[in-house]
Write a protein that holds these residues in place. Structure first.
Motif, PDB file in Angstrom:
ATOM      1  N   THR A 148       0.815  -1.092   0.013  1.00  0.00           N
ATOM      2  CA  THR A 148      -0.149  -0.105   0.058  1.00  0.00           C
ATOM      3  C   THR A 148       1.035   1.469   0.088  1.00  0.00           C
ATOM      4  N   GLY A 149       1.971   1.174   0.675  1.00  0.00           N
ATOM      5  CA  GLY A 149       3.017   2.245   0.877  1.00  0.00           C
ATOM      6  C   GLY A 149       3.503   2.647  -0.476  1.00  0.00           C
ATOM      7  N   LYS A 150       3.948   1.578  -0.992  1.00  0.00           N
ATOM      8  CA  LYS A 150       4.679   1.683  -2.280  1.00  0.00           C
ATOM      9  C   LYS A 150       3.639   2.182  -3.366  1.00  0.00           C
ATOM     10  N   ARG A 151       2.472   1.778  -3.457  1.00  0.00           N
ATOM     11  CA  ARG A 151       1.518   2.269  -4.632  1.00  0.00           C
ATOM     12  C   ARG A 151       1.185   3.638  -4.223  1.00  0.00           C
ATOM     13  N   SER A 152       0.879   4.166  -3.035  1.00  0.00           N
ATOM     14  CA  SER A 152       0.829   5.362  -2.829  1.00  0.00           C
ATOM     15  C   SER A 152       1.705   6.131  -3.321  1.00  0.00           C
ATOM     16  N   CYS A 153       2.955   5.898  -3.034  1.00  0.00           N
ATOM     17  CA  CYS A 153       4.361   6.664  -3.253  1.00  0.00           C
ATOM     18  C   CYS A 153       4.209   6.904  -4.909  1.00  0.00           C
ATOM     19  N   LEU A 154       3.912   5.825  -5.709  1.00  0.00           N
ATOM     20  CA  LEU A 154       3.981   5.891  -7.048  1.00  0.00           C
ATOM     21  C   LEU A 154       2.932   6.678  -7.594  1.00  0.00           C
ATOM     22  N   ARG A 155       1.533   6.553  -7.029  1.00  0.00           N
ATOM     23  CA  ARG A 155       0.578   7.485  -7.627  1.00  0.00           C
ATOM     24  C   ARG A 155       1.066   8.903  -7.533  1.00  0.00           C
ATOM     25  N   ARG A 156       1.661   9.150  -6.220  1.00  0.00           N
ATOM     26  CA  ARG A 156       1.750  10.686  -5.958  1.00  0.00           C
ATOM     27  C   ARG A 156       3.063  11.163  -7.055  1.00  0.00           C
ATOM     28  N   ARG A 157       3.817  10.155  -7.464  1.00  0.00           N
ATOM     29  CA  ARG A 157       4.953  10.448  -8.441  1.00  0.00           C
ATOM     30  C   ARG A 157       4.054  10.852  -9.746  1.00  0.00           C
TER      31      ARG A 157
END
Length: 345
Positions: free
Chosen positions: A330-339
């Protein structure tokens, strides 16, 4: 007139106080030494800091451990035995020495890996001699070398590795004492206080980094304490694995993803979750605090449940790791969406 031998509590207190004071003093000295020798980590594409910072501060943890942990393991009952204590001490010295050399000037991976394998094998053979079969040494070596390197991978922002070791050492000490392994418990307390002495200088903004001398050696010590408790009582493996879950999950899943993508997984990178969180604008303190929250809210309670209820300990460990994997994803996906939103904007 006969001299009375110090009581176990006096020895325990002396070992732990010595661990903190020696570590604190040595880290202060290491800061000045690193500046004189030019041992500075410069900012770069694969680094998470913004100003040149001394490295090699983990030497304080190492020296604090060496003046305290072997004494606690040898003098306090029940001692794991001279072979294990000796192999542990030799392993700490060997891994710290090669890490100290690497901090002075980058060494090839082969000699570093060879020292890690040799030191871990020596310790694992000593531990396995106290179990039903020496064949346990084979999986223990693999686990030990991975523990050494994953702690090296996870030491990338201010305070995160030191806080992890502080929590692990304190919780392991309580678990060991509760399980009747008083000497191992005090040894874990020594690691806890040695790491605390280093953390004072490594908390954000860091005045010095741990360096390979610290991160690799700390990984070996964490593994050694876990293996000694496993040899003492096999069901203690589960709470110990839960205590290490934050680092094991982030390092292992990151490595697997990089391997599946065909990346050069053995080269430096910034793909761990904690690094992504910093790259997305979070401060080092906030990210390290997030890992601390996981440890205090999930790892420590989960380890305590596993300790008090051995029948459900494997299930507790499995739940902790599955939950951690879900948080990681979940943390990785959130960071990727923000990027992606940042790129589009």
């Amino acid at each position: 007139m006969s001299l009375s031998f110090p009581s176990p509590m006096a020895i325990a207190l002396g070992c732990m106080v010595a661990a903190f004071l020696v570590s604190f003093a040595c880290v202060r000295a290491a800061i000045a030494y690193a500046h004189r020798r030019g041992m500075l980590d410069a900012p770069g594409q694969r680094r998470s800091h913004t100003i040149p910072t001394p490295r090699g501060g983990g030497i304080g943890i190492v020296i604090g451990v060496l003046v305290s942990m072997p004494a606690a393991l040898w003098l306090l009952p029940p001692s794991p035995g001279v072979a294990i204590v000796g192999a542990f001490t030799v392993g700490v010295i060997a891994i710290a020495a090669i890490g100290w050399l690497d901090d002075h000037g980058s060494l090839p991976i082969k000699p570093r890996l060879a020292i890690q394998l040799g030191a871990t094998l020596l310790f694992c053979l000593a531990v396995s001699a106290h179990t039903a079969s020496l064949w346990w040494a084979a999986p223990l070596v693999l686990a030990g070398v991975w523990c050494i390197n994953l702690h090296n991978f996870m030491d990338g922002i201010d305070g995160i590795a030191a806080l992890q070791v502080v929590v692990f050492g304190a919780a392991t000490g309580i678990i060991a004492v509760d399980a009747g392994a008083f000497g191992i418990g005090i040894a874990a307390g020594c690691l806890d206080l040695a790491a605390l002495g280093f953390w004072f200088f490594n908390r954000s903004p860091a005045r010095i980094f741990m360096g390979d001398v610290g991160s690799a050696t700390v990984g070996f010590i964490v593994f050694a304490l876990t293996a000694m408790l496993w040899a003492w009582r096999t069901d203690l493996l589960w709470p110990e694995l839960i205590l290490s879950s934050a680092f094991v999950i982030d390092a292992t899943l990151t490595l697997l993803v990089r391997m599946l993508r065909g990346a050069r997984w053995y080269t430096p990178h910034r793909e761990h979750l904690y690094q992504w969180l910093v790259r997305r604008g979070n401060t080092h303190s906030r990210v390290a605090g997030g890992y601390l929250v996981w440890n205090l809210a999930i790892s420590v309670p989960g380890a305590w449940i596993a300790l008090r209820h051995p029948a459900v300990a494997p299930a507790c460990c499995g739940v902790a790791y599955l939950l951690g994997a879900a948080v990681w994803r979940t943390g990785k996906r959130s960071c990727l969406r923000r990027r992606e939103r940042h790129v589009v904007a």
